[in-house]
Design an enzyme around this catalytic site. Structure first.
Site, mmCIF file in Angstrom:
data_model
loop_
_atom_site.group_PDB
_atom_site.id
_atom_site.type_symbol
_atom_site.label_atom_id
_atom_site.label_comp_id
_atom_site.label_asym_id
_atom_site.label_seq_id
_atom_site.Cartn_x
_atom_site.Cartn_y
_atom_site.Cartn_z
ATOM 1 N N ASP B 92 43.343 64.793 50.037
ATOM 2 C CA ASP B 92 42.778 65.696 49.042
ATOM 3 C C ASP B 92 42.992 67.122 49.557
ATOM 4 O OD1 ASP B 92 41.511 66.644 46.829
ATOM 5 O OD2 ASP B 92 39.573 65.706 47.239
ATOM 6 N N CYS B 280 28.561 38.433 52.842
ATOM 7 C CA CYS B 280 29.565 39.055 53.721
ATOM 8 C C CYS B 280 29.232 38.785 55.190
ATOM 9 C CB CYS B 280 29.695 40.554 53.434
ATOM 10 S SG CYS B 280 28.510 41.594 54.310
ATOM 11 N N CYS B 283 25.983 40.373 56.391
ATOM 12 C CA CYS B 283 24.757 39.823 55.805
ATOM 13 C C CYS B 283 24.524 38.374 56.209
ATOM 14 C CB CYS B 283 24.800 39.957 54.289
ATOM 15 S SG CYS B 283 24.845 41.691 53.796
#
Lengths: 489, 489
Positions: B92, B280, B283
């Protein structure tokens, strides 16, 4: 019923509970998913279950009973040694085999004594699983036999093992309800709703909801309920919202053997996948092409691990949603992922009065997620409250600003309708609703207006609305003056 | 526009594409998510991104340009060495800083030359991000300046670096469309839709849809589109269905720093979680209480890993859905998880004619998932087909059986309406629909009947239906004879 279950938190008819399992000296947090372990082979080694968050598993005592070697081992070393799992183990009795093969060679007394002897933590009598579409006579006869066996079960010496009281009744809600009531009157501990597997397998979720709700009416709130055979994670949220506490999954392993891959939105096939649409450890570390290339045993194990990860995560998601008070939002998201689940959800909402009695009144935020949200218990409860409110003089119900011409101004918010000033910041009236409301949402709001008008026949009521459809305006009482506001707030 | 993008597969206006990145000698599969890396610190080490499935990342050339040390390092060792990532890196330009602080100290020429010099794979000019609710005059002035800078960008020597052509235009669809058309006429390569972050942050998804659809109309189908700043996984499916190909996520790290936990149904806070509602690796291996107790750096890293796992899994899910032809089903499931996404989806369906032109005609199975499904492009396309069909003599359209009284019998299936016999087994008429159809589904079916009747004014048409609501029956042409079938099939 005995007293081994305590409800900690509630949402809709769903709840978080503690199931005391005295033989294992453990408390199992519900809703809980019990992976099914076949005593003959292991898809995932049970000593690895804890890493998946599994607290209890289920296996079949009848299979052990029938196998001379396993039976001897179970009698000498105990069930937990045979299976290789330290935590609580529930056992089935052979009822499934009875349903499949028409006959089994064991009685309720024998199998319960056997389960007690080998150290099962929750044992099961041999009930009669009636085929869903059996006629009333068959269902009635089968049910009488199941109930006779529950009586026997209650009389067998089972030490501190918990014993289940299965609830049958085919697809006849009155018999399911009666069976539930009878089961709850026994001294037994856990209440499986039986013979719904054929309904689940055929995606007949509307029928499942009718039967479970009927059984629950009979069982009452206090009974811990096991939805036998509900192993697909897409169904857990709907089942939990009805107040089912235990699920068992053979699907995680059986589906894996056939290359089937579970998701909360349905089933996929390994052969169709170019990428894994999941974040679990298996899907993060492997590509579908890799799994297709490995040996069958590894492939089955990895798919089973994925299936179990997804299933256990959904159970945790459900418990989180119950704590939040967002269980119906989760059910609604799941329902809008599969047409047959949508049928189940719409059927559940037909039981809104029953849900309403169990629902708690304060939650996080009500989300209006579809036209179906207009029929949620929170909307009904608000309408019931409007019946009891008094307003005198002239009342403006408006989607815009207050107006001095009227003695009183209240906000008007679909799907609820009139919002009394003291309640604007309380659940569910803080609801997040789409700007593009749908017709059922406006119609529900009109029903709210009607309820308030009927409770206050002397009050002159004006409704100031922006873009209500004709169908909602037509539902307003004739006495109401209707004004139209500009489109933009 | 240049020719670095190839579309491989399409669904609704969404697509799977190959973006050739010549400087990196790589092809990036789209839709793709580019994690944002701050040159000053790393939440997750970029050399670990590949394990998450990340193919490309994005960083800010202006931050490097402004920091003497980083700037020197980037000039001597190159951008990839500074960041620590081998794959393609997009940069950017400082436009974000311009929007935030009102001024930056670099021109488009300077920053593009700098990006070229340090080895960026996709560079960005300094466009003017106009605030969404700016008035037409401001938007027009800003847009003229952005377009002047795109001209400059096209003239700077950028070697084989791809260069973006941002599309601005505030919340004025005609200007967004014009800006898209102007950008597509340049020789530039990738087309970011800019300044939607304030809309996304305020959950103004209906506005996002209007602006993106407008920009897409101007850009045309062939342009690879980057939805700048769309980093929440709950929005990816909706954005992908409009034809956005690249997303960038700073959210995975920024949210993590504030203890925020991303899900496809919204954001949660670590402090509110007793269990992780996710499968995931983070988790599965940790409890929320553990994460609350570790040091801040570890907690932020683990939360960022979760956030990135969930985000990347959603991107894989979207690509799988496009391959299947089930992208709109995924969008619909996501929309019915959050009221503001429902607004976005309902706005998308207002552009059904545009979606329809890009949609492919054969997919796996159409799922009717809510009243909103009645407005999907497949329903519209079927109705358009009915305009062109000829039936002579007497025609029965029925939800039941064929009947000899009529020359011809066709099936009648909400939401589509009449199903010509040759098409009963083709997409979308094989749709899975709920048994409890909703009123909009029946109304859509009545519209289908109307289209067929209007195309065949001489034919006598009878509709035999089971339980259509009055509102749907009222939509049928007066010439149609209505019969009612028994409720059960």
């Amino acid at each position: 019923m005995a007293d081994s279950f305590e409800i900690r938190s509630q949402d809709a008819s769903g709840r978080i509970g503690d199931l005391q399992v005295p033989r294992a000296d453990r408390t199992v947090r519900t809703p809980a998913l019990l992976p099914v372990v076949n005593p003959h082979y292991r898809t995932i080694d049970p000593d690895r279950f804890e890493a998946f968050g599994v607290e209890m598993l289920i296996t079949n005592a009848y299979i052990i009973y029938q196998d001379e070697e396993l039976r001897a081992q179970a009698k000498s070393e105990g069930l937990h040694e045979v299976i290789g799992f330290d935590g609580p183990i529930m056992t089935d009795s052979g009822s499934f085999q009875l349903a499949e093969y028409g006959d089994i060679s064991v009685s309720t007394e024998e199998i319960l004594s056997f389960q007690t002897a080998i150290g099962s933590d929750i044992g099961t009598p041999v009930d009669i699983p009636t085929h869903p579409d059996a006629d009333r006579e068959t269902v009635t006869t089968d049910l009488a036999e199941t109930e006779r066996r529950l009586e026997i079960a209650a009389s067998v010496e089972t030490e501190d093992m918990l014993v289940t009281a299965p609830v049958q009744g085919g697809t006849l809600p009155d018999l399911r309800e009666q069976a539930g009531a009878t089961a709850a009157e026994t001294e037994l501990d856990v209440f499986p709703i039986g013979a719904v597997v054929p309904l689940l397998n055929n995606y007949r979720y509307a029928d499942v909801v009718e039967q479970v709700m009927a059984a629950k009416r009979g069982l009452g709130t206090a009974a811990p309920v096991h939805l036998f055979g509900a192993g697909h994670p897409m169904t857990f949220a709907l089942a939990a919202a009805m107040g089912c506490d235990l699920f068992d999954s053979a699907a995680y392993a059986l589906f894996a053997r056939e290359g089937r891959y579970l998701t909360v939105r349905g089933t996929k096939h390994l052969e169709d996948l170019q990428e894994f649409p999941c974040s679990c450890p298996v899907c993060t570390n492997h590509e579908p092409s890799e799994l297709r290339d490995v040996d069958e045993e590894t492939r089955t194990r990895l798919l089973a691990e994925h299936n179990l990860h997804v299933s256990m995560a959904e159970i945790r998601r459900i418990r989180s949603a119950i704590r939040d008070g967002s269980l119906l939002e989760l059910v609604e998201a799941r329902a809008h992922a599969h047409p047959s689940l949508l049928d189940g959800y719409r059927t559940l909402l037909e039981h809104v009065e029953h849900l309403e009695t169990h629902d708690r009144s304060s939650k996080s935020t009500f989300f209006y997620l579809s036209a179906d949200s207009a029929h949620r218990p929170e909307v009904l409860r608000h309408h019931d409250r409007l019946d009891r409110l008094t307003v005198e003089g002239s009342l403006l119900l408006t989607e815009g600003r207050a107006d001095d011409r009227f003695a009183t101004t209240w906000r008007l918010k679909p799907p609820f309708g009139p919002i009394p000033p003291g309640l604007t910041t309380t659940y569910p009236l803080t609801a997040e609703v789409p700007e593009q409301m749908d017709t059922p949402g406006y119609v529900a709001a009109a029903e709210g207006v009607t309820r308030l008008v009927e409770a206050n026949p002397e009050t002159s009521v004006t409704v100031a609305q922006r873009q209500w459809p004709d169908r909602a305006l037509a539902k307003l009482p004739e006495s109401v003056t209707i004004e139209r506001l500009g489109r933009n707030p």
